[in-house]
Design an enzyme around this catalytic site. Structure first.
Site, mmCIF file in Angstrom:
data_model
loop_
_atom_site.group_PDB
_atom_site.id
_atom_site.type_symbol
_atom_site.label_atom_id
_atom_site.label_comp_id
_atom_site.label_asym_id
_atom_site.label_seq_id
_atom_site.Cartn_x
_atom_site.Cartn_y
_atom_site.Cartn_z
ATOM 1 N N HIS A 179 -3.775 -4.962 0.514
ATOM 2 C CA HIS A 179 -3.246 -5.460 1.790
ATOM 3 C C HIS A 179 -3.337 -6.987 1.818
ATOM 4 O O HIS A 179 -4.398 -7.520 2.133
ATOM 5 C CB HIS A 179 -4.040 -4.873 2.963
ATOM 6 C CG HIS A 179 -3.741 -3.432 3.202
ATOM 7 N ND1 HIS A 179 -2.787 -3.007 4.092
ATOM 8 C CD2 HIS A 179 -4.254 -2.315 2.649
ATOM 9 C CE1 HIS A 179 -2.723 -1.691 4.085
ATOM 10 N NE2 HIS A 179 -3.614 -1.240 3.217
ATOM 11 N N GLU A 195 -2.252 -8.922 3.988
ATOM 12 C CA GLU A 195 -2.512 -9.349 5.374
ATOM 13 C C GLU A 195 -3.978 -9.170 5.770
ATOM 14 O O GLU A 195 -4.382 -9.577 6.858
ATOM 15 C CB GLU A 195 -1.579 -8.599 6.334
ATOM 16 C CG GLU A 195 -1.963 -7.157 6.654
ATOM 17 C CD GLU A 195 -1.612 -6.127 5.573
ATOM 18 O OE1 GLU A 195 -1.300 -6.524 4.445
ATOM 19 O OE2 GLU A 195 -1.675 -4.917 5.876
ATOM 20 N N CYS A 213 0.836 -1.204 0.000
ATOM 21 C CA CYS A 213 0.000 0.000 0.000
ATOM 22 C C CYS A 213 0.877 1.263 0.000
ATOM 23 O O CYS A 213 1.595 1.479 -0.959
ATOM 24 C CB CYS A 213 -0.984 -0.040 1.166
ATOM 25 S SG CYS A 213 -2.320 1.162 0.987
#
Lengths: 199, 274
Positions: A178, A180, A77
């Site tokens: 993202h 994650e 990001c």
């Protein structure tokens, strides 16, 4: 050991937990001298461009050296955007490791882009092994990367404009979404990144 | 293309040590999971796009209990997590973020101290502050209000706070525009007229707010069936729909709902079964 650079903005728990899940042995690194033992570096995605560059500046020299040495780096990001030359979001210069600009999302779409969007894969990449065209990833951003060299763009996503979602240049890997926060498919990408260390 | 988000809401009673999701949970073919993080994992498997944990208790220990719930959840569930209920200050927000939350939802605190929105946005990013708006219809015209046409007549929408127990006199549509200017990342818009009724979302409210702001609006309140979600996502510019009971009671899984939405022409994230 994978060094997660802690530049003092927001929590790094999600990326730490996700890398732990894929056996990445992550360590949160608040000081550049602690990068010494790293096998790979993650620049996580929190905050705005100007703040991020200001807080990352103590890491700049070490980062340039390690990138030159061929160490795998993953920018996420805003951690992707700082790798380029400059951003419309701030007067601060980016690292310039990847030539190009970061520009604001176009008029006519809700900003920020917040939610799950699909990848269109533009070329083969080890980072995207096991990922297919149309797989969804979680994006939260108001600006996007426009690399000068279109060959660095590995995958794109469509949000008012067809934009770079995954960029790779030698040992530098960068994702606008993202991983994650992208459930199982996100973990696949992080796992692929962890595998790069072992090669 | 960006997918419409389906967001299960977990109403958490944190008066017990590990917390529990209230309203009872009975999944088809799945064992009862009353502990919030187990339920969160189940929703992840079903393909939920985000989760909202709402603290519905009022005990003093709840912040710590919620922190533990989020900490446990974020170990195994990799999707955006929002915490709401009882967040009054930047310090409360920080406790939630440090535990692993990605966003906090504030309602009463934002209405009482609008500067808190900017504070949270500056510390944790503009995506990190969800402003929850609980809106109730007020029929008739009043000067200075945004009046909306509905099948039941003209009305404006009033914001309430303290969990719907008190009213503010503030126009919900004007407030939505203000919270966007102040740095909110999402608006979680709940119709007080529809909440708990299972009669469907307030389409006029959702349309009016989502057409007035440029940030994403999460429609909430009144969901009783997949048809209701299809209706609100087709007929308004809402970016997401939130539901609690239709998922908790095991009537539908998130994947059932998404399959239905896809057939109805709504772009959703469907994941391959694994």
């Amino acid at each position: 050991m994978i060094a997660i650079i802690d530049y003092g903005m927001g929590n790094l728990k999600s990326i730490h937990n996700a890398l732990t899940t894929v056996a990445g042995n992550p360590v949160i690194i608040p000081e550049s001298r602690d990068l010494a033992g790293a096998d790979a570096i993650v620049i996580p995605g929190v905050g705005a461009f100007g703040d991020a560059m200001r807080n990352l500046s103590p890491f700049a020299d070490a980062l340039f050296d390690l990138v030159d040495s061929g160490m795998p780096v993953l920018g996420i990001c805003i951690g992707m955007q700082v790798l380029l030359d400059r951003s419309e979001e701030s007067d601060a210069a980016g690292f310039g490791l990847i030539r190009g600009d970061v520009v604001r999302l176009p008029d006519g779409v809700r900003i920020p882009q917040m939610g799950w969007n699909e990848l269109t894969i533009r070329r083969d990449s080890d980072l995207l092994a096991g990922i297919e065209d149309g797989d969804f990833f979680y994006f939260v951003h108001s600006y996007y990367c426009v690399p000068e060299d279109g060959q660095t763009v590995v995958a794109t996503t469509d949000y008012g404009v067809d934009m770079a979602a995954v960029v790779e240049q030698d040992n530098i890997h960068a994702v606008q979404f993202h991983p994650e926060k992208s459930s199982k498919k996100g973990l696949v990408i992080l796992k692929n990144f962890v595998e790069m260390i072992k090669c | 293309m960006l997918a419409k988000r389906i967001i299960p809401c977990l109403d958490c009673d944190l008066g017990v040590p590990r917390g529990r999701v209230v309203k009872g949970v009975k999944f088809k073919q799945i064992r009862y999971a009353g502990v919030p993080w187990e339920l969160a994992e189940e929703y992840d498997r079903q393909g939920a796009d985000e989760l909202i944990f709402l603290d519905i208790t009022a005990s003093h220990e709840r912040r710590e209990t919620m922190a533990k719930v989020i900490e446990k959840t974020s170990e195994n569930v990799f999707m955006p997590l929002t915490v709401g209920g009882g967040i009054k200050s930047l310090s409360d927000a920080r406790t939630a973020f440090n535990a692993g939350a990605d966003k906090v939802a504030i309602n009463t605190a934002a209405l009482k101290n609008p500067g808190l929105i900017r504070e949270i946005a500056e510390y944790f990013g503009t995506q990190a502050c969800v402003v929850a708006i609980d809106a109730k219809r007020r029929y008739g015209r009043e000067p200075g209000r945004v009046v909306v046409d509905t099948p039941d007549g003209e009305c404006w929408f009033e914001c309430s706070f303290y969990g719907g127990r008190e009213f503010t006199g503030i126009d919900a549509i004007q407030w939505a525009i203000e919270v966007e200017e102040r740095g909110a990342g999402d608006i979680m818009l709940t119709s007080m007229d529809r909440d708990g009724t299972k009669e469907g979302f307030d389409i006029e409210l959702t349309a009016a707010v989502s057409d007035s702001v440029n940030i994403p609006v999460i429609a909430s309140g009144g969901c009783g069936s997949p048809e209701h979600i299809l209706e609100v996502l087709k007929e308004t510019n809402a970016s997401a729909a939130l539901a609690a009971s239709i998922f908790h009671f095991g009537e539908y899984t998130v994947s059932d709902v998404k399959e239905y939405l896809r057939k109805g022409g709504v772009h959703v994230r469907l994941q391959a079964r694994s």
